[in-house]
Scaffold this motif. Structure first.
Motif, PDB file in Angstrom:
ATOM      1  N   ALA A 229       1.994  -7.727  -2.571  1.00  0.00           N
ATOM      2  CA  ALA A 229       0.936  -7.472  -1.603  1.00  0.00           C
ATOM      3  C   ALA A 229      -0.424  -7.820  -2.195  1.00  0.00           C
ATOM      4  O   ALA A 229      -0.584  -7.929  -3.411  1.00  0.00           O
ATOM      5  CB  ALA A 229       0.952  -6.002  -1.182  1.00  0.00           C
ATOM      6  N   GLN A 230      -1.378  -7.957  -1.312  1.00  0.00           N
ATOM      7  CA  GLN A 230      -2.777  -8.153  -1.681  1.00  0.00           C
ATOM      8  C   GLN A 230      -3.552  -6.994  -1.065  1.00  0.00           C
ATOM      9  O   GLN A 230      -3.450  -6.749   0.132  1.00  0.00           O
ATOM     10  CB  GLN A 230      -3.290  -9.493  -1.140  1.00  0.00           C
ATOM     11  N   LEU A 231      -4.294  -6.261  -1.900  1.00  0.00           N
ATOM     12  CA  LEU A 231      -5.065  -5.110  -1.447  1.00  0.00           C
ATOM     13  C   LEU A 231      -6.549  -5.367  -1.605  1.00  0.00           C
ATOM     14  O   LEU A 231      -6.965  -6.031  -2.548  1.00  0.00           O
ATOM     15  CB  LEU A 231      -4.762  -3.865  -2.293  1.00  0.00           C
ATOM     16  N   LEU A 232      -7.330  -4.796  -0.719  1.00  0.00           N
ATOM     17  CA  LEU A 232      -8.767  -4.699  -0.936  1.00  0.00           C
ATOM     18  C   LEU A 232      -9.049  -3.222  -1.104  1.00  0.00           C
ATOM     19  O   LEU A 232      -8.703  -2.413  -0.240  1.00  0.00           O
ATOM     20  CB  LEU A 232      -9.563  -5.270   0.233  1.00  0.00           C
ATOM     21  N   VAL A 233      -9.629  -2.852  -2.244  1.00  0.00           N
ATOM     22  CA  VAL A 233      -9.946  -1.461  -2.539  1.00  0.00           C
ATOM     23  C   VAL A 233     -11.454  -1.335  -2.677  1.00  0.00           C
ATOM     24  O   VAL A 233     -12.091  -2.099  -3.404  1.00  0.00           O
ATOM     25  CB  VAL A 233      -9.243  -0.985  -3.834  1.00  0.00           C
ATOM     26  N   GLU A 234     -12.019  -0.377  -1.945  1.00  0.00           N
ATOM     27  CA  GLU A 234     -13.455  -0.066  -2.015  1.00  0.00           C
ATOM     28  C   GLU A 234     -13.603   1.216  -2.831  1.00  0.00           C
ATOM     29  O   GLU A 234     -12.956   2.226  -2.535  1.00  0.00           O
ATOM     30  CB  GLU A 234     -14.025   0.147  -0.613  1.00  0.00           C
ATOM     31  N   ALA A 235     -14.459   1.178  -3.854  1.00  0.00           N
ATOM     32  CA  ALA A 235     -14.640   2.336  -4.730  1.00  0.00           C
ATOM     33  C   ALA A 235     -15.255   3.507  -3.978  1.00  0.00           C
ATOM     34  O   ALA A 235     -16.066   3.324  -3.069  1.00  0.00           O
ATOM     35  CB  ALA A 235     -15.532   1.965  -5.910  1.00  0.00           C
TER      36      ALA A 235
ATOM     37  N   LEU B  70       2.675   1.371   0.377  1.00  0.00           N
ATOM     38  CA  LEU B  70       1.212   1.396   0.339  1.00  0.00           C
ATOM     39  C   LEU B  70       0.670   1.185   1.746  1.00  0.00           C
ATOM     40  O   LEU B  70       1.239   0.420   2.524  1.00  0.00           O
ATOM     41  CB  LEU B  70       0.675   0.305  -0.595  1.00  0.00           C
ATOM     42  N   GLN B  71      -0.433   1.882   2.068  1.00  0.00           N
ATOM     43  CA  GLN B  71      -1.010   1.804   3.411  1.00  0.00           C
ATOM     44  C   GLN B  71      -2.528   1.784   3.341  1.00  0.00           C
ATOM     45  O   GLN B  71      -3.118   2.363   2.420  1.00  0.00           O
ATOM     46  CB  GLN B  71      -0.604   3.027   4.237  1.00  0.00           C
ATOM     47  N   GLU B  72      -3.126   1.175   4.346  1.00  0.00           N
ATOM     48  CA  GLU B  72      -4.585   1.231   4.470  1.00  0.00           C
ATOM     49  C   GLU B  72      -5.008   2.685   4.604  1.00  0.00           C
ATOM     50  O   GLU B  72      -4.326   3.487   5.234  1.00  0.00           O
ATOM     51  CB  GLU B  72      -5.051   0.426   5.681  1.00  0.00           C
ATOM     52  N   GLY B  73      -6.127   3.025   3.982  1.00  0.00           N
ATOM     53  CA  GLY B  73      -6.660   4.378   4.043  1.00  0.00           C
ATOM     54  C   GLY B  73      -6.227   5.262   2.885  1.00  0.00           C
ATOM     55  O   GLY B  73      -6.826   6.308   2.659  1.00  0.00           O
TER      56      GLY B  73
ATOM     57  N   ASN C 212       2.907   8.156  -7.344  1.00  0.00           N
ATOM     58  CA  ASN C 212       2.006   9.098  -6.681  1.00  0.00           C
ATOM     59  C   ASN C 212       1.409   9.995  -7.766  1.00  0.00           C
ATOM     60  O   ASN C 212       1.757   9.867  -8.943  1.00  0.00           O
ATOM     61  CB  ASN C 212       2.718   9.883  -5.569  1.00  0.00           C
ATOM     62  N   ASN C 213       0.509  10.902  -7.383  1.00  0.00           N
ATOM     63  CA  ASN C 213      -0.165  11.713  -8.398  1.00  0.00           C
ATOM     64  C   ASN C 213       0.718  12.827  -8.958  1.00  0.00           C
ATOM     65  O   ASN C 213       0.264  13.607  -9.789  1.00  0.00           O
ATOM     66  CB  ASN C 213      -1.514  12.245  -7.920  1.00  0.00           C
ATOM     67  N   GLU C 214       1.973  12.880  -8.540  1.00  0.00           N
ATOM     68  CA  GLU C 214       2.945  13.795  -9.147  1.00  0.00           C
ATOM     69  C   GLU C 214       3.866  13.056 -10.114  1.00  0.00           C
ATOM     70  O   GLU C 214       4.797  13.633 -10.658  1.00  0.00           O
ATOM     71  CB  GLU C 214       3.768  14.494  -8.065  1.00  0.00           C
ATOM     72  N   GLY C 215       3.624  11.751 -10.297  1.00  0.00           N
ATOM     73  CA  GLY C 215       4.412  10.961 -11.239  1.00  0.00           C
ATOM     74  C   GLY C 215       5.671  10.338 -10.665  1.00  0.00           C
ATOM     75  O   GLY C 215       6.436   9.710 -11.383  1.00  0.00           O
ATOM     76  N   LYS C 216       5.878  10.465  -9.353  1.00  0.00           N
ATOM     77  CA  LYS C 216       7.060   9.867  -8.719  1.00  0.00           C
ATOM     78  C   LYS C 216       6.776   8.398  -8.411  1.00  0.00           C
ATOM     79  O   LYS C 216       5.747   8.068  -7.812  1.00  0.00           O
ATOM     80  CB  LYS C 216       7.397  10.612  -7.424  1.00  0.00           C
ATOM     81  N   ARG C 217       7.688   7.531  -8.818  1.00  0.00           N
ATOM     82  CA  ARG C 217       7.511   6.097  -8.559  1.00  0.00           C
ATOM     83  C   ARG C 217       7.756   5.795  -7.093  1.00  0.00           C
ATOM     84  O   ARG C 217       8.658   6.346  -6.473  1.00  0.00           O
ATOM     85  CB  ARG C 217       8.455   5.295  -9.435  1.00  0.00           C
ATOM     86  N   ILE C 218       6.915   4.912  -6.570  1.00  0.00           N
ATOM     87  CA  ILE C 218       7.054   4.509  -5.171  1.00  0.00           C
ATOM     88  C   ILE C 218       7.026   2.989  -5.080  1.00  0.00           C
ATOM     89  O   ILE C 218       6.554   2.309  -5.994  1.00  0.00           O
ATOM     90  CB  ILE C 218       5.970   5.149  -4.270  1.00  0.00           C
ATOM     91  N   LYS C 219       7.513   2.461  -3.982  1.00  0.00           N
ATOM     92  CA  LYS C 219       7.584   1.009  -3.777  1.00  0.00           C
ATOM     93  C   LYS C 219       6.305   0.492  -3.143  1.00  0.00           C
ATOM     94  O   LYS C 219       5.631   1.202  -2.396  1.00  0.00           O
ATOM     95  CB  LYS C 219       8.776   0.662  -2.898  1.00  0.00           C
TER      96      LYS C 219
END
Length: 112
Positions: free
Chosen positions: A39-45, A79-82, A68-75
Motif C-alpha cells: 500500500a501507499q499511505l499519506l500520513v499527516e503529523a 490499515l484504514q484512513e483516519g 497495534n499498540n498492544e503488540g499484536k501483528r496485523i496485516k
C-alpha cells in the motif's frame, strides 16, 4: 516467528522515536501478491508531535512490520484512513514535500 531478509533475526518494533506520528489521510492498495498486500499511505503529523516531518508519503511492503499498540501483528489490508499511526522509516527518505519513504514498522493505535 517472522524473520527479515537479513537472516533469522525476528522483526521487532523500533525502540526509537518514530519518524512520523499522525493520521492516515490517504491509503491506496498498490499490489496484491497472494496474501501479501502492499500500500501507499499519506500520513499527516499530529500537531505538537515530535515527528521529524509534517507529512509523509509512505510505501508499505511485505517487509513492513505492522502492530497495534498492544503488540499484536496485523496485516496491511487492515490499515484504514483516519487511523492514528506511528511510523518508522527504512533507509533514506526522498526529500520532497511530502517526504517519500518506505515503512520499516507501523504501530496502529487502538483508540477510536
Amino acid at each position: 516467528m517472522l524473520t527479515n531478509c537479513r537472516g533469522d533475526e525476528p522483526k521487532r518494533m523500533p525502540d526509537t522515536v518514530p519518524d512520523i506520528n499522525g493520521s492516515i489521510t490517504s491509503l491506496t492498495e498498490t499490489e496484491a501478491e497472494g496474501s501479501k498486500i502492499t500500500a501507499q499511505l499519506l500520513v499527516e503529523a499530529k500537531e505538537g508531535s515530535r515527528a521529524t516531518y509534517p507529512s509523509a508519503s509512505i510505501k508499505v511492503d511485505h517487509n513492513t512490520l505492522i502492530e497495534n499498540n498492544e503488540g499484536k501483528r496485523i496485516k496491511a489490508g487492515l490499515l484504514q484512513e483516519g487511523q492514528e499511526v506511528e511510523v518508522w522509516f527504512d533507509g533514506p527518505v526522498r526529500e520532497s514535500m511530502p517526504v517519500q519513504a518506505t515503512a520499516k514498522a507501523i504501530r496502529v493505535s487502538l483508540r477510536p
